[in-house]
Design a protein around this motif. Sequence first.
Motif, PDB file in Angstrom:
ATOM      1  N   MET A   1       0.832  -1.167   0.000  1.00  0.00           N
ATOM      2  CA  MET A   1       0.000   0.000   0.000  1.00  0.00           C
ATOM      3  C   MET A   1       0.882   1.237   0.000  1.00  0.00           C
ATOM      4  N   SER A   2       0.551   2.137  -0.845  1.00  0.00           N
ATOM      5  CA  SER A   2       1.407   3.311  -0.980  1.00  0.00           C
ATOM      6  C   SER A   2       0.848   4.547  -0.296  1.00  0.00           C
ATOM      7  N   ASP A   3      -0.428   4.594   0.004  1.00  0.00           N
ATOM      8  CA  ASP A   3      -0.969   5.811   0.609  1.00  0.00           C
ATOM      9  C   ASP A   3      -2.120   5.499   1.559  1.00  0.00           C
ATOM     10  N   GLN A   4      -2.528   6.514   2.280  1.00  0.00           N
ATOM     11  CA  GLN A   4      -3.567   6.336   3.292  1.00  0.00           C
ATOM     12  C   GLN A   4      -4.917   5.961   2.689  1.00  0.00           C
ATOM     13  N   ALA A   5      -5.223   6.462   1.496  1.00  0.00           N
ATOM     14  CA  ALA A   5      -6.499   6.103   0.858  1.00  0.00           C
ATOM     15  C   ALA A   5      -6.567   4.599   0.604  1.00  0.00           C
ATOM     16  N   SER A   6      -5.457   4.026   0.161  1.00  0.00           N
ATOM     17  CA  SER A   6      -5.413   2.576  -0.048  1.00  0.00           C
ATOM     18  C   SER A   6      -5.584   1.841   1.272  1.00  0.00           C
ATOM     19  N   ALA A   7      -4.869   2.305   2.295  1.00  0.00           N
ATOM     20  CA  ALA A   7      -4.959   1.661   3.606  1.00  0.00           C
ATOM     21  C   ALA A   7      -6.382   1.730   4.153  1.00  0.00           C
ATOM     22  N   ASP A   8      -7.014   2.887   4.020  1.00  0.00           N
ATOM     23  CA  ASP A   8      -8.390   3.037   4.494  1.00  0.00           C
ATOM     24  C   ASP A   8      -9.328   2.097   3.748  1.00  0.00           C
ATOM     25  N   ALA A   9      -9.143   1.968   2.452  1.00  0.00           N
ATOM     26  CA  ALA A   9      -9.975   1.069   1.654  1.00  0.00           C
ATOM     27  C   ALA A   9      -9.759  -0.385   2.070  1.00  0.00           C
ATOM     28  N   VAL A  10      -8.517  -0.750   2.338  1.00  0.00           N
ATOM     29  CA  VAL A  10      -8.242  -2.118   2.777  1.00  0.00           C
ATOM     30  C   VAL A  10      -8.864  -2.366   4.156  1.00  0.00           C
ATOM     31  N   GLN A  11      -8.885  -1.350   5.011  1.00  0.00           N
ATOM     32  CA  GLN A  11      -9.556  -1.506   6.316  1.00  0.00           C
ATOM     33  C   GLN A  11     -11.042  -1.800   6.115  1.00  0.00           C
ATOM     34  N   VAL A  12     -11.663  -1.139   5.122  1.00  0.00           N
ATOM     35  CA  VAL A  12     -13.068  -1.415   4.815  1.00  0.00           C
ATOM     36  C   VAL A  12     -13.214  -2.863   4.324  1.00  0.00           C
ATOM     37  N   GLY A  13     -12.281  -3.299   3.485  1.00  0.00           N
ATOM     38  CA  GLY A  13     -12.290  -4.693   3.040  1.00  0.00           C
ATOM     39  C   GLY A  13     -12.160  -5.649   4.213  1.00  0.00           C
ATOM     40  N   LEU A  14     -11.276  -5.321   5.142  1.00  0.00           N
ATOM     41  CA  LEU A  14     -11.114  -6.149   6.337  1.00  0.00           C
ATOM     42  C   LEU A  14     -12.410  -6.200   7.131  1.00  0.00           C
ATOM     43  N   GLY A  15     -13.062  -5.059   7.284  1.00  0.00           N
ATOM     44  CA  GLY A  15     -14.335  -5.035   8.004  1.00  0.00           C
ATOM     45  C   GLY A  15     -15.382  -5.920   7.342  1.00  0.00           C
ATOM     46  N   ALA A  16     -15.420  -5.897   6.023  1.00  0.00           N
ATOM     47  CA  ALA A  16     -16.365  -6.751   5.296  1.00  0.00           C
ATOM     48  C   ALA A  16     -16.036  -8.227   5.507  1.00  0.00           C
ATOM     49  N   GLU A  17     -14.754  -8.543   5.555  1.00  0.00           N
ATOM     50  CA  GLU A  17     -14.350  -9.938   5.793  1.00  0.00           C
ATOM     51  C   GLU A  17     -14.699 -10.371   7.214  1.00  0.00           C
ATOM     52  N   HIS A  18     -14.494  -9.501   8.204  1.00  0.00           N
ATOM     53  CA  HIS A  18     -14.913  -9.818   9.573  1.00  0.00           C
ATOM     54  C   HIS A  18     -16.403 -10.123   9.604  1.00  0.00           C
ATOM     55  N   ALA A  19     -17.197  -9.278   8.961  1.00  0.00           N
ATOM     56  CA  ALA A  19     -18.644  -9.465   8.937  1.00  0.00           C
ATOM     57  C   ALA A  19     -19.025 -10.771   8.236  1.00  0.00           C
ATOM     58  N   ALA A  20     -18.318 -11.092   7.168  1.00  0.00           N
ATOM     59  CA  ALA A  20     -18.615 -12.328   6.438  1.00  0.00           C
ATOM     60  C   ALA A  20     -18.328 -13.554   7.300  1.00  0.00           C
ATOM     61  N   VAL A  21     -17.195 -13.561   7.969  1.00  0.00           N
ATOM     62  CA  VAL A  21     -16.855 -14.695   8.840  1.00  0.00           C
ATOM     63  C   VAL A  21     -17.935 -14.861   9.906  1.00  0.00           C
ATOM     64  N   TRP A  22     -18.342 -13.758  10.512  1.00  0.00           N
ATOM     65  CA  TRP A  22     -19.367 -13.803  11.553  1.00  0.00           C
ATOM     66  C   TRP A  22     -20.698 -14.313  10.981  1.00  0.00           C
ATOM     67  N   THR A  23     -21.081 -13.807   9.820  1.00  0.00           N
ATOM     68  CA  THR A  23     -22.361 -14.179   9.215  1.00  0.00           C
ATOM     69  C   THR A  23     -22.393 -15.649   8.827  1.00  0.00           C
ATOM     70  N   TYR A  24     -21.310 -16.144   8.254  1.00  0.00           N
ATOM     71  CA  TYR A  24     -21.268 -17.572   7.917  1.00  0.00           C
ATOM     72  C   TYR A  24     -21.411 -18.430   9.174  1.00  0.00           C
ATOM     73  N   GLY A  25     -20.819 -17.986  10.267  1.00  0.00           N
ATOM     74  CA  GLY A  25     -20.980 -18.714  11.522  1.00  0.00           C
ATOM     75  C   GLY A  25     -22.420 -18.695  12.009  1.00  0.00           C
ATOM     76  N   LEU A  26     -23.059 -17.549  11.913  1.00  0.00           N
ATOM     77  CA  LEU A  26     -24.457 -17.412  12.334  1.00  0.00           C
ATOM     78  C   LEU A  26     -25.374 -18.323  11.535  1.00  0.00           C
ATOM     79  N   VAL A  27     -25.275 -18.252  10.230  1.00  0.00           N
ATOM     80  CA  VAL A  27     -26.247 -18.970   9.392  1.00  0.00           C
ATOM     81  C   VAL A  27     -26.040 -20.481   9.399  1.00  0.00           C
ATOM     82  N   SER A  28     -24.879 -20.929   9.799  1.00  0.00           N
ATOM     83  CA  SER A  28     -24.622 -22.378   9.800  1.00  0.00           C
ATOM     84  C   SER A  28     -25.623 -23.122  10.687  1.00  0.00           C
ATOM     85  N   ALA A  29     -26.192 -22.445  11.652  1.00  0.00           N
ATOM     86  CA  ALA A  29     -27.174 -23.080  12.539  1.00  0.00           C
ATOM     87  C   ALA A  29     -28.541 -23.241  11.885  1.00  0.00           C
TER      88      ALA A  29
END
Length: 146
Positions: A1-29
């Motif tokens: 990553m070369s700049d803060q805009a990229s880092a901020d965007a990757v943080q949003v991607g990370l947040g989406a991945e956290h949510a996905a992991v949580w959601t897959y765990g929820l729906v498995s039941a």
Amino acid sequence: MSDQASADAVQVGLGAEHAAVWTYGLVSAFLPKAQEAVVAEGANAHRARRDTTERWLRDAGQQPKPAAAAYLPPEGVQDAASSIAALVAVEADCCAAWRGVLERTDDNALRTTALTALTESAVRGTRWRRAAGLTPVSIALPGVPE
């Protein structure tokens, strides 16, 4: 990553991945045993993407944002149909997040990774849309608001 805009965007991607992991765990039941392997595959893919994304952020000198204690799906999850709807939504959210990375970086390696993440979420989203009986089954431009 070369700049803060990229880092901020990757943080949003990370947040989406956290949510996905949580959601897959929820729906498995709530999903039938016949879909257990597909759910596990999706959860494992998002878990791996999350872990890789955290490493990228650390390597770029950024502190990865932690996962929330819980996430709120667009609708309550109480059965198979609402579980599939939650998976459709979380995959769409991942597409949007990784598209955001593509739009905010010129780094070729990061762009390649973001495109792969977007594509993989789009494919999983298409599978869940098909399972839900939604039309269109596939989205022409994944990650673009409808």
